[in-house]
Design a protein around this motif. Structure first.
Motif, short mmCIF file in Angstrom:
data_model
loop_
_atom_site.label_atom_id
_atom_site.label_comp_id
_atom_site.label_asym_id
_atom_site.label_seq_id
_atom_site.Cartn_x
_atom_site.Cartn_y
_atom_site.Cartn_z
N ASN A 1 0.82 -1.07 0.01
CA ASN A 1 0.19 -0.07 0.06
C ASN A 1 0.79 1.29 -0.04
O ASN A 1 0.60 2.39 -0.58
CB ASN A 1 -1.03 0.00 1.31
CG ASN A 1 -2.00 -1.06 0.98
OD1 ASN A 1 -2.54 -1.29 -0.10
ND2 ASN A 1 -2.41 -1.56 1.99
N HIS A 2 2.10 1.16 0.65
CA HIS A 2 2.89 2.33 0.56
C HIS A 2 3.24 2.57 -0.72
O HIS A 2 3.59 3.68 -1.14
CB HIS A 2 4.16 2.07 1.69
CG HIS A 2 4.99 3.48 1.66
ND1 HIS A 2 4.76 4.72 2.03
CD2 HIS A 2 6.29 3.33 1.40
CE1 HIS A 2 5.74 5.35 2.03
NE2 HIS A 2 6.77 4.60 1.52
N ALA A 3 3.69 1.17 -1.28
CA ALA A 3 4.41 1.48 -2.83
C ALA A 3 3.28 2.00 -3.78
O ALA A 3 3.61 2.94 -4.61
CB ALA A 3 4.66 0.23 -3.16
N LEU A 4 1.87 1.74 -3.37
CA LEU A 4 0.93 2.39 -4.61
C LEU A 4 0.86 3.68 -4.20
O LEU A 4 0.24 4.30 -5.41
CB LEU A 4 -0.45 1.67 -3.82
CG LEU A 4 -0.66 0.00 -4.52
CD1 LEU A 4 -1.96 -0.37 -3.84
CD2 LEU A 4 -0.47 -0.19 -5.88
N THR A 5 1.33 4.33 -3.46
CA THR A 5 1.30 5.81 -3.30
C THR A 5 2.47 6.43 -4.04
O THR A 5 2.71 7.67 -4.09
CB THR A 5 1.37 6.24 -1.93
OG1 THR A 5 2.70 6.03 -1.27
CG2 THR A 5 0.38 5.74 -1.13
N SER A 6 3.56 5.69 -4.69
CA SER A 6 4.56 6.08 -5.41
C SER A 6 4.49 6.54 -6.83
O SER A 6 3.13 6.41 -7.26
CB SER A 6 5.63 4.91 -5.37
OG SER A 6 5.38 4.15 -6.28
N ASP A 7 5.10 7.34 -7.29
CA ASP A 7 5.05 7.95 -8.50
C ASP A 7 5.12 6.92 -9.41
O ASP A 7 4.72 6.87 -10.74
CB ASP A 7 6.20 8.95 -8.94
CG ASP A 7 6.12 10.23 -8.07
OD1 ASP A 7 4.88 10.51 -7.48
OD2 ASP A 7 6.97 10.97 -7.94
N PHE A 8 5.92 5.81 -9.23
CA PHE A 8 6.25 4.60 -10.28
C PHE A 8 4.78 3.93 -10.39
O PHE A 8 4.42 3.66 -11.61
CB PHE A 8 7.21 3.68 -9.63
CG PHE A 8 7.39 2.70 -10.33
CD1 PHE A 8 8.29 2.49 -11.62
CD2 PHE A 8 6.75 1.26 -9.99
CE1 PHE A 8 8.28 1.32 -12.29
CE2 PHE A 8 6.94 0.21 -10.84
CZ PHE A 8 7.65 -0.03 -11.89
N SER A 9 4.13 3.90 -9.27
CA SER A 9 2.75 3.04 -9.60
C SER A 9 1.68 3.96 -10.22
O SER A 9 1.17 3.49 -11.10
CB SER A 9 2.38 2.83 -7.90
OG SER A 9 3.03 2.00 -7.27
N ARG A 10 1.77 5.34 -9.88
CA ARG A 10 0.94 6.21 -10.59
C ARG A 10 1.29 6.06 -11.93
O ARG A 10 0.12 6.27 -13.08
CB ARG A 10 0.99 7.60 -10.01
CG ARG A 10 0.51 7.70 -8.62
CD ARG A 10 0.60 9.02 -7.94
NE ARG A 10 0.06 8.89 -6.71
CZ ARG A 10 -1.00 8.70 -5.94
NH1 ARG A 10 -2.02 9.09 -7.04
NH2 ARG A 10 -1.22 8.88 -4.75
N ASN A 11 2.42 6.36 -12.51
CA ASN A 11 2.66 6.33 -13.93
C ASN A 11 2.20 4.96 -14.62
O ASN A 11 1.94 5.02 -15.51
CB ASN A 11 4.16 6.34 -14.02
CG ASN A 11 4.64 7.74 -13.51
OD1 ASN A 11 3.99 8.62 -13.61
ND2 ASN A 11 5.89 7.84 -13.43
N LEU A 12 2.23 3.65 -13.98
CA LEU A 12 1.73 2.78 -14.44
C LEU A 12 0.36 2.72 -14.70
O LEU A 12 -0.09 2.33 -15.82
CB LEU A 12 2.22 1.57 -13.50
CG LEU A 12 3.39 0.84 -13.39
CD1 LEU A 12 3.49 -0.44 -12.36
CD2 LEU A 12 4.07 0.30 -14.67
N VAL A 13 -0.47 2.95 -13.87
CA VAL A 13 -1.67 3.16 -13.94
C VAL A 13 -2.24 4.22 -15.29
O VAL A 13 -2.99 4.09 -15.91
CB VAL A 13 -2.69 3.66 -12.80
CG1 VAL A 13 -4.10 3.93 -12.93
CG2 VAL A 13 -2.30 2.76 -11.61
#
Length: 252
Positions: free
Chosen positions: A106-118
């Motif tokens: 859940n902490h990783a889902l707040t990262s820029d990396f995760s947002r860029n994937l979506v």
């Protein structure tokens, strides 16, 4: 194996541990065993590498509870390695068992990396392209071999956007079946059309049936997922053509 060969392997393995440690923000433990000797390492060769680590935190603040990794034969450019750049002369195959905690995911889902994937995820709904802008996402790992998602995205279509809150239940990939979407429910916004749901299902089916996913110069294949209470265990196979630059630059 002679005592001299054991000493060489130990020395090289300790150097590898130090190099990897320098690339992490934090770690609890890491053990690296490089199966090679000084003659082979000068030639840029190793018969294999085994990595075992716990509590690893990357520069992107993504935490891995535990990882166990094994490669096959490695052939690198020794001149590049001298200046801290690992350049593969031949692709490397590896298998990894990765353990992630619910809170760390859940902490990783707040990262820029995760947002860029979506943001790179899009649907073709009857000829109209719909993009996603992630606002929030949470994952829940109950002890029932299911993954629960709760999130909110902005759906963007023809320069217009509207919010969509949702909950979803996913059955993880196993050796016998791919990832499957068990349920999907809108919790906020105007809801979605049947055409949207059909396109979403088709997109998910396409992605889960791919033999591998391409990330930079790596082909990643998810072999198995195991859900325990607040824990997700992944078995991943990879074919690595080149190691990304940000993982191999050791110079200050």
């Amino acid at each position: 194996m002679t005592d001299n060969q054991k000493w060489q392997q130990q020395l090289i393995s300790q150097a590898a541990e130090q190099r990897v440690s320098d690339q992490l923000d934090a770690l609890e433990q890491i053990d690296i065993y490089v199966e090679t000797n000084l003659l082979k390492i000068v030639q840029g060769q190793a018969d294999g590498v085994t990595v075992s680590g716990q509590g690893l935190v990357t520069k992107e603040k993504i935490r891995v509870q535990e990882i166990k990794l094994q490669t096959d034969r490695i052939d690198i450019n020794p001149l590049k390695a001298i200046i801290g750049q690992v350049q593969l002369n031949k692709p490397v195959n590896l298998m990894a068992r990765v353990t992630l905690k619910e809170a760390d995911i859940n902490h990783a889902l707040t990262s820029d990396f995760s947002r860029n994937l979506v943001q790179n995820f899009e649907l073709d709904v009857k000829g109209k392209i719909v993009n996603f802008d992630l606002e929030q996402m949470q994952i829940f790992l109950p002890d029932n071999e299911q993954i629960e998602l709760r999130g909110k995205v902005q759906l963007k279509e023809n320069n217009h956007s509207h919010p969509l809150g949702f909950t979803a239940t996913i059955c993880p990939r196993t050796h016998s079946h791919p990832i499957m979407l068990k349920s999907f429910q809108c919790t906020e916004g105007e809801g979605v059309s049947l055409d949207f749901l059909v396109s979403l299902m088709q997109k998910l089916q396409y992605l889960t049936n791919l033999p591998y996913l391409q990330w930079e110069d790596m082909q990643l294949s998810l072999k198995n997922m195991q859900v325990q209470k607040e824990t997700l265990i992944l078995l991943v196979a990879a074919n690595v053509n080149q190691i990304p630059d940000n993982m191999t630059e050791f110079n200050d």
